[in-house]
Design a protein around this motif. Structure first.
Motif, short mmCIF file in Angstrom:
data_model
loop_
_atom_site.label_atom_id
_atom_site.label_comp_id
_atom_site.label_asym_id
_atom_site.label_seq_id
_atom_site.Cartn_x
_atom_site.Cartn_y
_atom_site.Cartn_z
N ALA A 178 0.83 -1.21 0.00
CA ALA A 178 0.00 0.00 0.00
C ALA A 178 0.86 1.26 0.00
O ALA A 178 0.57 2.23 -0.71
N ARG A 191 1.22 4.07 -2.98
CA ARG A 191 0.99 5.50 -2.71
C ARG A 191 2.17 6.34 -3.19
O ARG A 191 2.00 7.39 -3.80
N ALA A 251 2.05 6.50 -6.90
CA ALA A 251 0.96 7.38 -7.34
C ALA A 251 1.37 8.85 -7.29
O ALA A 251 1.01 9.63 -8.17
N GLY A 307 -4.29 -1.49 -8.87
CA GLY A 307 -5.51 -1.00 -8.22
C GLY A 307 -5.22 0.05 -7.17
O GLY A 307 -5.80 1.15 -7.19
N PRO A 308 -4.31 -0.23 -6.22
CA PRO A 308 -3.98 0.78 -5.21
C PRO A 308 -3.37 2.05 -5.79
O PRO A 308 -3.64 3.15 -5.29
N ALA A 331 -4.08 3.32 -8.77
CA ALA A 331 -5.21 4.04 -9.38
C ALA A 331 -6.06 4.73 -8.31
O ALA A 331 -6.46 5.89 -8.49
N ASP A 332 -6.31 4.05 -7.20
CA ASP A 332 -7.10 4.64 -6.12
C ASP A 332 -6.39 5.85 -5.52
O ASP A 332 -6.99 6.90 -5.29
N ALA A 333 -5.08 5.70 -5.23
CA ALA A 333 -4.32 6.80 -4.64
C ALA A 333 -4.21 7.96 -5.62
O ALA A 333 -4.32 9.13 -5.23
N ALA A 355 -6.32 8.80 -8.01
CA ALA A 355 -7.61 9.48 -8.10
C ALA A 355 -7.85 10.40 -6.90
O ALA A 355 -8.52 11.42 -7.02
N ALA A 356 -7.27 10.04 -5.75
CA ALA A 356 -7.47 10.84 -4.54
C ALA A 356 -6.60 12.08 -4.50
O ALA A 356 -6.93 13.04 -3.80
N THR A 379 -5.50 11.45 -14.49
CA THR A 379 -5.50 10.01 -14.27
C THR A 379 -5.29 9.26 -15.58
O THR A 379 -6.24 8.81 -16.23
#
Length: 195
Positions: free
Chosen positions: A121, A125, A128, A159-160, A162-164, A166-167, A172
């Motif tokens: 994770a 991050r 990202a 996946g992680p 992409a999530d980080a 986007a935040a 993106t």
């Protein structure tokens, strides 16, 4: 002619890999080192001194409490965080002192080890944050993860990341894993030579 290995891998992904048909992308290689190959308008971009893509030297302050390595031609600050040595240091910090290779950390995460999952994770991050900076400057349509960590652990990281991403960023780009792996450097060299 001499060419950077990551640049050759980017050329091969453009010619016959996951980036075929994408004329604006970067290959982010994460392994024992960190580098980036940049393809813009279908052409490899080397920069004024051939140093385009040396993102290992970026000083990202996402972990302000961590000491930053000294500047120079050794590992740069970002490379020290996300390369295989960085992953091993993170694993030791998270209570996994017996891992000898970065791949062991990712294998442990796949097996359900929570400390290893926490390392994944954090790695995601950190990556990202770099991708957010790259996207803000270059606006690539695609970011390809390559290298031993990028391709080898891409299934855990995509996946992680992409999530980080986007935040933290309105930019993106699509994310993908290298399909050519280590063979991409040789294939890229062949493609450049044939041109």
């Amino acid at each position: 002619r001499f060419e950077n290995d990551v640049n050759l891998a980017a050329v091969s992904e453009h010619v016959q890999g996951v980036a075929r048909g994408s004329d604006d992308f970067v290959l982010l290689s994460i392994g024992s080192g960190v580098g980036m190959g940049v393809i813009i308008d279908g052409e490899l971009r080397n920069g004024a001194r051939g140093l385009a893509g040396e993102i290992g030297y970026m000083a990202l302050d996402m972990d302000a409490d961590e000491p930053r390595p000294a500047a120079g031609w050794g590992a740069g600050p970002f490379e020290a965080l996300v390369s295989s040595d960085g992953v091993l240091q993170l694993a030791r910090d998270k209570g996994l002192p017996d891992v000898a290779r970065a791949v062991d950390v990712f294998d442990a995460a796949r097996a359900g080890n929570q400390a290893a999952a926490a390392c994944v994770a954090i790695e995601a991050r950190r990556l990202a944050h770099a991708i957010a900076a790259i996207a803000a400057v270059l606006d690539p349509a695609l970011v390809v993860l390559g290298g031993g960590i990028g391709a080898g652990a891409g299934d855990l990281l995509l996946g992680p990341i992409a999530d980080a991403l986007a935040a933290i960023s309105p930019f993106t780009p699509r994310l993908a894993i290298s399909t050519l792996g280590a063979d991409g450097v040789i294939a890229g060299g062949s493609a450049v030579g044939l041109r």
